[in-house]
Design an enzyme around this catalytic site. Structure first.
Site, PDB file in Angstrom:
ATOM      1  N   GLU A  57      19.786 -57.191  19.987  1.00 59.03           N
ATOM      2  CA  GLU A  57      21.223 -57.079  19.680  1.00 59.03           C
ATOM      3  C   GLU A  57      21.505 -56.121  18.532  1.00 59.03           C
ATOM      4  O   GLU A  57      22.499 -55.397  18.530  1.00 59.03           O
ATOM      5  CB  GLU A  57      21.806 -58.462  19.334  1.00 59.03           C
ATOM      6  CG  GLU A  57      21.976 -59.388  20.523  1.00 59.03           C
ATOM      7  CD  GLU A  57      20.731 -60.196  20.855  1.00 59.03           C
ATOM      8  OE1 GLU A  57      19.636 -59.878  20.326  1.00 59.03           O
ATOM      9  OE2 GLU A  57      20.848 -61.151  21.640  1.00 59.03           O
ATOM     10  N   GLY A  68      20.312 -62.266  25.333  1.00 55.15           N
ATOM     11  CA  GLY A  68      20.729 -63.529  25.944  1.00 55.15           C
ATOM     12  C   GLY A  68      19.683 -64.099  26.894  1.00 55.15           C
ATOM     13  O   GLY A  68      19.659 -65.306  27.138  1.00 55.15           O
ATOM     14  N   ALA A  91      22.908 -60.466  27.697  1.00 55.20           N
ATOM     15  CA  ALA A  91      24.291 -60.618  28.129  1.00 55.20           C
ATOM     16  C   ALA A  91      24.709 -59.294  28.768  1.00 55.20           C
ATOM     17  O   ALA A  91      24.088 -58.247  28.511  1.00 55.20           O
ATOM     18  CB  ALA A  91      25.179 -60.941  26.940  1.00 55.20           C
ATOM     19  N   GLU A 147      17.326 -65.923  24.750  1.00 55.09           N
ATOM     20  CA  GLU A 147      18.051 -67.120  24.296  1.00 55.09           C
ATOM     21  C   GLU A 147      18.113 -68.177  25.397  1.00 55.09           C
ATOM     22  O   GLU A 147      17.975 -69.375  25.130  1.00 55.09           O
ATOM     23  CB  GLU A 147      19.458 -66.711  23.837  1.00 55.09           C
ATOM     24  CG  GLU A 147      19.400 -65.880  22.554  1.00 55.09           C
ATOM     25  CD  GLU A 147      20.745 -65.287  22.177  1.00 55.09           C
ATOM     26  OE1 GLU A 147      21.291 -64.484  22.969  1.00 55.09           O
ATOM     27  OE2 GLU A 147      21.270 -65.616  21.101  1.00 55.09           O
TER      28      GLU A 147
HETATM   29  N1  CO8 Z   1      23.900 -55.569  30.703  1.00 56.51           N
HETATM   30  C1  CO8 Z   1      24.393 -54.851  31.719  1.00 56.51           C
HETATM   31  N2  CO8 Z   1      23.646 -54.043  32.504  1.00 56.51           N
HETATM   32  C2  CO8 Z   1      22.327 -53.972  32.233  1.00 56.51           C
HETATM   33  C3  CO8 Z   1      21.739 -54.703  31.195  1.00 56.51           C
HETATM   34  C4  CO8 Z   1      22.593 -55.536  30.406  1.00 56.51           C
HETATM   35  N3  CO8 Z   1      22.118 -56.302  29.401  1.00 56.51           N
HETATM   36  N4  CO8 Z   1      20.408 -54.423  31.162  1.00 56.51           N
HETATM   37  C5  CO8 Z   1      20.177 -53.570  32.172  1.00 56.51           C
HETATM   38  N5  CO8 Z   1      21.343 -53.282  32.816  1.00 56.51           N
HETATM   39  C6  CO8 Z   1      21.532 -52.396  33.965  1.00 56.51           C
HETATM   40  C7  CO8 Z   1      21.411 -50.925  33.545  1.00 56.51           C
HETATM   41  O1  CO8 Z   1      22.626 -50.457  33.002  1.00 56.51           O
HETATM   42  C8  CO8 Z   1      21.052 -50.288  34.860  1.00 56.51           C
HETATM   43  O2  CO8 Z   1      22.227 -50.163  35.627  1.00 56.51           O
HETATM   44  P1  CO8 Z   1      22.450 -48.810  36.535  1.00 56.51           P
HETATM   45  O3  CO8 Z   1      21.320 -48.841  37.540  1.00 56.51           O
HETATM   46  O4  CO8 Z   1      23.794 -49.041  37.131  1.00 56.51           O
HETATM   47  O5  CO8 Z   1      22.349 -47.650  35.609  1.00 56.51           O
HETATM   48  C9  CO8 Z   1      20.191 -51.343  35.543  1.00 56.51           C
HETATM   49  O6  CO8 Z   1      20.484 -52.583  34.894  1.00 56.51           O
HETATM   50  C10 CO8 Z   1      18.700 -51.066  35.408  1.00 56.51           C
HETATM   51  O7  CO8 Z   1      18.405 -50.915  34.018  1.00 56.51           O
HETATM   52  P2  CO8 Z   1      17.638 -49.637  33.424  1.00 56.51           P
HETATM   53  O8  CO8 Z   1      17.872 -48.439  34.268  1.00 56.51           O
HETATM   54  O9  CO8 Z   1      17.991 -49.546  31.977  1.00 56.51           O
HETATM   55  O10 CO8 Z   1      16.131 -50.118  33.614  1.00 56.51           O
HETATM   56  P3  CO8 Z   1      14.868 -49.652  32.736  1.00 56.51           P
HETATM   57  O11 CO8 Z   1      13.659 -50.140  33.466  1.00 56.51           O
HETATM   58  O12 CO8 Z   1      14.930 -48.227  32.392  1.00 56.51           O
HETATM   59  O13 CO8 Z   1      15.005 -50.490  31.362  1.00 56.51           O
HETATM   60  C11 CO8 Z   1      15.461 -52.432  30.018  1.00 56.51           C
HETATM   61  C12 CO8 Z   1      14.945 -51.892  31.362  1.00 56.51           C
HETATM   62  C13 CO8 Z   1      14.509 -52.035  28.902  1.00 56.51           C
HETATM   63  C14 CO8 Z   1      15.537 -53.949  30.131  1.00 56.51           C
HETATM   64  C15 CO8 Z   1      16.847 -51.828  29.733  1.00 56.51           C
HETATM   65  O14 CO8 Z   1      17.677 -52.043  30.883  1.00 56.51           O
HETATM   66  C16 CO8 Z   1      17.568 -52.430  28.560  1.00 56.51           C
HETATM   67  O15 CO8 Z   1      17.247 -52.113  27.432  1.00 56.51           O
HETATM   68  N6  CO8 Z   1      18.592 -53.285  28.817  1.00 56.51           N
HETATM   69  C17 CO8 Z   1      19.427 -53.851  27.785  1.00 56.51           C
HETATM   70  C18 CO8 Z   1      18.694 -54.886  26.999  1.00 56.51           C
HETATM   71  C19 CO8 Z   1      19.569 -55.427  25.899  1.00 56.51           C
HETATM   72  O16 CO8 Z   1      19.941 -54.745  24.969  1.00 56.51           O
HETATM   73  N7  CO8 Z   1      19.903 -56.723  25.982  1.00 56.51           N
HETATM   74  C20 CO8 Z   1      20.670 -57.404  24.983  1.00 56.51           C
HETATM   75  C21 CO8 Z   1      22.099 -57.379  25.314  1.00 56.51           C
HETATM   76  S1  CO8 Z   1      23.061 -58.095  24.026  1.00 56.51           S
HETATM   77  C22 CO8 Z   1      22.903 -59.776  24.249  1.00 56.51           C
HETATM   78  O17 CO8 Z   1      22.193 -60.221  25.089  1.00 56.51           O
HETATM   79  C23 CO8 Z   1      23.700 -60.622  23.354  1.00 56.51           C
HETATM   80  C24 CO8 Z   1      23.659 -62.090  23.785  1.00 56.51           C
HETATM   81  C25 CO8 Z   1      24.625 -62.932  23.019  1.00 56.51           C
HETATM   82  C26 CO8 Z   1      26.017 -62.527  23.287  1.00 56.51           C
HETATM   83  C27 CO8 Z   1      26.944 -63.322  22.496  1.00 56.51           C
HETATM   84  C28 CO8 Z   1      28.375 -62.995  22.820  1.00 56.51           C
HETATM   85  C29 CO8 Z   1      29.254 -62.972  21.654  1.00 56.51           C
END
Ligand code: CO8
Length: 262
Positions: A136, A113, A68, A116
Site C-alpha cells: 500500500e 488486501g 483491493a 489481509e
Molecule cells: N486492482 C485492480 N486491478 C489489478 C490489481 C489490483 N489490486 N492487481 C492487478 N490488477 C490487474 C492489472 O491492472 C492487470 O489488468 P489489465 O490486464 O487490464 O492491464 C491485470 O490485473 C494483470 O496484472 P498485471 O499485468 O500487473 O500482472 P503482472 O504479472 O505484471 O503483475 C502483480 C502482477 C505484481 C500482482 C501486479 O499486478 C501488482 O502489483 N498488482 C497490484 C498489487 C497491489 O498494489 N496491491 C495492493 C492494492 S492496495 C490494497 O490492497 C489496500 C487494501 C486495503 C484497502 C482499504 C480501503 C480503505
C-alpha cells in the site's frame, strides 16, 4: 441456491465449502462488491449445518488476491476511504469470528488486501509459488483491512514494520520463516494439503474445535487473567458435552471415539 454470488464461487464437498475469489481479469482484486459478498457468505455459512469448514482461495494459477481493486481505491476521498476501510474490516472480522475452521489456500500473489484476507483466516497454507506483501505504501496508502494490526500480531512489530514501510514482496519460504504462513507446499499439492488438514481437524470433537477457536480469539485483546477466565469458560463448555465423556472413555478403552456433536 444459498451461495450464488457474482465474484465468489462456492463449492461444497464433504462438509467443506471451498470459496474461490473469482475475478481473474484483475488477479482476484477485492472490489467493494466482492467484500460485501464475502460478508454475506459468512453470515449464511455461520448457521449452515451442511458446512463445517471453509477454504478460501483465488481463481487461476497466478493470484490468491492481488489486493483491493485499485480502480475503485483511486476514487475514494477521505470520508469514503474511512467508510470503505470499516466495511472491509467488518468483512475480514466476520471470517475470523466464524467458529468453523477457515483455511486460506494461498495459490499465488497475496498482496495488500489479499495478504489481509489470508491473515483473517485461521490457518494459512501457501503454494511454493505464492508471494506476500503489503504494498500500500507504494500507492501512497496504508493497509485498511486490518494489515497494520494482524501482521504485527502474527510476525512481531519489527518484521511487520519493515514489510509495511518498504512495501516489499516476499516469497512463500520467507513468509513461512517469519511466521506469516503455517506451511508451504508444492503448488500442485496445495488444495489436497488443505483438505487433508481440514480432514484432521474435522475428525475431532466439533464442540471442542469451536471452543478452541473462541478461546484463542476471545483471549487476544484482553489482559491474561481475563483471557484465562475465558479459556476456563470454554473448557467448562467442553466438559459439559457428551463428546468429552466419549473422548475420555475412548482413550481409556483404547479405541477410536465416536463423536456425536453433543
Ligand atoms: N486492482 C485492480 N486491478 C489489478 C490489481 C489490483 N489490486 N492487481 C492487478 N490488477 C490487474 C492489472 O491492472 C492487470 O489488468 P489489465 O490486464 O487490464 O492491464 C491485470 O490485473 C494483470 O496484472 P498485471 O499485468 O500487473 O500482472 P503482472 O504479472 O505484471 O503483475 C502483480 C502482477 C505484481 C500482482 C501486479 O499486478 C501488482 O502489483 N498488482 C497490484 C498489487 C497491489 O498494489 N496491491 C495492493 C492494492 S492496495 C490494497 O490492497 C489496500 C487494501 C486495503 C484497502 C482499504 C480501503 C480503505
Amino acid at each position: 441456491m444459498k451461495y450464488n454470488f457474482k465474484n465468489l464461487l462456492v463449492e461444497i464437498d464433504n462438509h467443506i465449502a471451498k470459496v474461490t475469489i473469482n475475478r481473474p481479469q484483475a488477479l482476484n482484486a477485492l472490489s467493494i462488491e466482492t467484500i460485501e459478498e464475502l460478508q454475506h457468505f459468512t453470515a449464511v455459512v455461520s448457521s449452515d449445518d451442511e458446512v463445517q469448514a471453509i477454504i478460501i482461495t483465488g481463481s487461476g494459477d497466478k493470484a490468491f488476491v492481488a489486493g483491493a481493486d485499485i480502480n475503485e481505491l483511486r476514487q475514494l476521498d477521505r470520508e469514503a476511504g474511512e467508510f470503505y476501510s470499516i466495511r472491509g474490516n467488518r468483512a475480514m472480522r466476520s471470517i475470523e469470528l466464524l467458529r468453523k475452521p477457515v483455511i486460506a489456500a494461498i495459490n499465488g500473489y497475496a498482496l495488500g488486501g489479499g495478504c489481509e484476507l489470508a491473515m483473517a483466516c485461521h490457518i494459512r497454507i501457501a503454494s511454493d509459488k505464492a508471494k506476500f506483501g503489503q504494498p500500500e505504501v507504494n500507492l501512497g496508502l496504508i493497509p485498511g483491512f486490518g494489515g497494520t494490526q494482524r501482521l504485527t500480531r502474527l510476525v512481531g512489530m519489527g518484521r511487520a514494520l519493515q514489510l509495511l514501510l518498504t512495501g516489499e514482496t516476499i516469497s512463500a519460504e520467507e513468509a513461512y520463516r517469519i511466521g506469516l504462513v503455517n506451511q508451504v507446499v508444492p503448488h500442485d499439492e496445495l488444495m489436497n494439503s488443505c483438505y487433508k488438514l481440514l480432514g484432521t481437524i474435522l475428525s475431532k470433537a466439533p464442540i471442542a474445535v469451536q471452543s478452541i477457536i473462541k478461546a484463542v480469539y476471545g483471549g487476544q485483546e484482553v489482559v491474561l487473567d481475563v483471557a484465562l477466565n475465558r479459556e476456563a469458560h470454554w473448557f467448562g463448555v467442553t466438559c459439559g458435552t457428551e463428546d468429552m465423556k466419549e473422548g475420555t472413555a475412548a482413550f481409556l478403552e483404547k479405541r477410536k471415539p465416536n463423536w456425536s456433536n453433543k
